[in-house]
Design a protein around this motif. Structure first.
Motif, PDB file in Angstrom:
ATOM      1  N   VAL A  69       0.801  -1.203   0.000  1.00  0.00           N
ATOM      2  CA  VAL A  69       0.000   0.000   0.000  1.00  0.00           C
ATOM      3  C   VAL A  69       0.836   1.256   0.000  1.00  0.00           C
ATOM      4  O   VAL A  69       0.558   2.170  -0.736  1.00  0.00           O
ATOM      5  N   GLN A 109       5.493   1.120  -5.227  1.00  0.00           N
ATOM      6  CA  GLN A 109       5.127   0.875  -3.835  1.00  0.00           C
ATOM      7  C   GLN A 109       6.297   0.384  -2.998  1.00  0.00           C
ATOM      8  O   GLN A 109       6.372   0.669  -1.798  1.00  0.00           O
ATOM      9  N   ASN A 144      -8.226   3.140  -9.679  1.00  0.00           N
ATOM     10  CA  ASN A 144      -7.689   3.075  -8.321  1.00  0.00           C
ATOM     11  C   ASN A 144      -6.177   3.198  -8.315  1.00  0.00           C
ATOM     12  O   ASN A 144      -5.598   3.947  -7.518  1.00  0.00           O
ATOM     13  N   LYS A 145      -5.543   2.462  -9.198  1.00  0.00           N
ATOM     14  CA  LYS A 145      -4.083   2.463  -9.214  1.00  0.00           C
ATOM     15  C   LYS A 145      -3.536   3.773  -9.782  1.00  0.00           C
ATOM     16  O   LYS A 145      -2.520   4.288  -9.298  1.00  0.00           O
ATOM     17  N   MET A 178      -3.568   6.307  -6.971  1.00  0.00           N
ATOM     18  CA  MET A 178      -2.501   6.197  -5.981  1.00  0.00           C
ATOM     19  C   MET A 178      -1.166   6.706  -6.529  1.00  0.00           C
ATOM     20  O   MET A 178      -0.344   7.229  -5.767  1.00  0.00           O
ATOM     21  N   LEU A 228     -10.537   8.777  -6.783  1.00  0.00           N
ATOM     22  CA  LEU A 228     -11.058   7.747  -5.894  1.00  0.00           C
ATOM     23  C   LEU A 228     -12.505   8.037  -5.514  1.00  0.00           C
ATOM     24  O   LEU A 228     -13.348   7.125  -5.450  1.00  0.00           O
ATOM     25  N   GLU A 244     -11.382  -1.851  -3.068  1.00  0.00           N
ATOM     26  CA  GLU A 244     -10.066  -1.249  -3.260  1.00  0.00           C
ATOM     27  C   GLU A 244     -10.114   0.258  -3.032  1.00  0.00           C
ATOM     28  O   GLU A 244      -9.206   0.836  -2.424  1.00  0.00           O
ATOM     29  N   THR A 245     -11.181   0.889  -3.499  1.00  0.00           N
ATOM     30  CA  THR A 245     -11.318   2.336  -3.346  1.00  0.00           C
ATOM     31  C   THR A 245     -11.489   2.725  -1.887  1.00  0.00           C
ATOM     32  O   THR A 245     -10.847   3.662  -1.394  1.00  0.00           O
ATOM     33  N   ASN A 282      -8.188   2.263  -0.099  1.00  0.00           N
ATOM     34  CA  ASN A 282      -7.242   3.327  -0.426  1.00  0.00           C
ATOM     35  C   ASN A 282      -7.591   4.626   0.300  1.00  0.00           C
ATOM     36  O   ASN A 282      -6.716   5.306   0.847  1.00  0.00           O
ATOM     37  N   LEU A 302      -6.679   4.307   3.961  1.00  0.00           N
ATOM     38  CA  LEU A 302      -5.238   4.419   4.196  1.00  0.00           C
ATOM     39  C   LEU A 302      -4.771   5.862   4.068  1.00  0.00           C
ATOM     40  O   LEU A 302      -3.946   6.337   4.849  1.00  0.00           O
ATOM     41  N   LEU A 303      -5.304   6.563   3.081  1.00  0.00           N
ATOM     42  CA  LEU A 303      -4.940   7.969   2.911  1.00  0.00           C
ATOM     43  C   LEU A 303      -5.415   8.799   4.101  1.00  0.00           C
ATOM     44  O   LEU A 303      -4.733   9.736   4.524  1.00  0.00           O
TER      45      LEU A 303
END
Length: 260
Positions: free
Chosen positions: A16, A115, A149-150, A153, A168, A180-181, A184, A187-188
């Motif tokens: 991540v 990553q 999503n990727k 990031m 996102l 996944e969204t 993410n 985590l952000l």
């Protein structure tokens, strides 16, 4: 080890956020691909596999097979956080073939290299390479939420990180249960200290799937960082008691409990 260090280790395990590793020497192969030094001991089994894959790559003439061998080599190097070597094989894939499948393989290699990169500057280089390919692929497949999503990031390490956040949010608007969204965004939120918001994200994920060990771990992180020590211990303890949970997650949860 403090809690921030533990979080970084766990995030690295989960692919991540960036983790920092040292380099080790690997023998160069005959393809002209540059294999960089790293500080990881490759298992005997994987050393044999690397040799076999390189030999097959050197011997094969069919493009599709060459791409697959290069992709397998890159993934094996990524297993040991050997990002520069993996990056070289992504570049090789693009020289062999520029079809959609090959561009996606290369993009995913660059993304994982981003990553895992040992240095922020190199991480940005890997991210930019992945970003360009994801943007290109989205032209052909504009509704692909995985690509979005990727891409989002990779945008987080540019001068316009909010563009990544906005992307996102757009995905979440179209797909409110996109795991996944939500992950993410959670985590952000942790990284920006928005723990209440992060808590909502991980509670949502656990409502969607109570067996989601990754989300359970990060829920514990949020509780810990929010100062709810006893609740965090309970969550980490629950994770550690799960027989089928990822050993790396369980080990990190144990370290977190020690810190708490």
């Amino acid at each position: 080890m403090n809690r921030q260090q533990i979080f970084l280790i766990a995030a690295g395990v989960l692919a991540v956020v960036l983790i920092y590793q040292l380099p080790r020497v690997v023998v160069e192969n005959e393809t002209g691909v540059e294999v960089k030094p790293h500080d990881f001991s490759i298992s005997t089994e994987d050393q044999s596999l690397l040799m076999s894959l390189r030999q097959q790559l050197n011997a094969v003439s069919e493009i599709k097979k060459s791409v697959n061998f290069a992709d397998s080599l890159a993934k094996l190097y990524l297993k040991y956080q050997m990002v520069d070597s993996a990056d070289s094989y992504a570049a090789l894939i693009l020289t062999l073939d520029t079809g959609k499948s090959s561009r996606l393989k290369a993009a995913m290699i660059y993304y994982q290299a981003f990553q895992m990169s040992t240095e922020p500057e190199k991480a940005m280089v890997h991210a930019q390479k992945a970003q360009e390919l994801f943007q290109d692929l989205l032209v052909e497949d504009p509704q692909n939420s995985t690509l979005k999503n990727k891409l989002a990031m990779t945008l987080m390490v540019t001068e316009t990180p909010m563009a990544g956040v906005q992307l996102l949010r757009e995905v979440l608007e179209d797909e409110p249960d996109n795991r996944e969204t939500i992950l993410n965004l959670g985590l952000l939120a942790i990284r920006s200290g928005q723990f209440d918001r992060a808590k909502e994200r991980f509670e949502k994920l656990l409502e969607m799937d109570s067996t989601d060990d990754e989300s359970l771990f990060y829920y514990g992180v949020v509780l810990s960082e929010s100062g709810d020590t006893e609740a965090a211990k309970a969550v980490f303890g629950k994770l550690m008691n799960k027989a089928d949970a990822d050993p790396a997650l369980k080990a990190t949860a144990s370290s977190y409990i020690e810190e708490l």
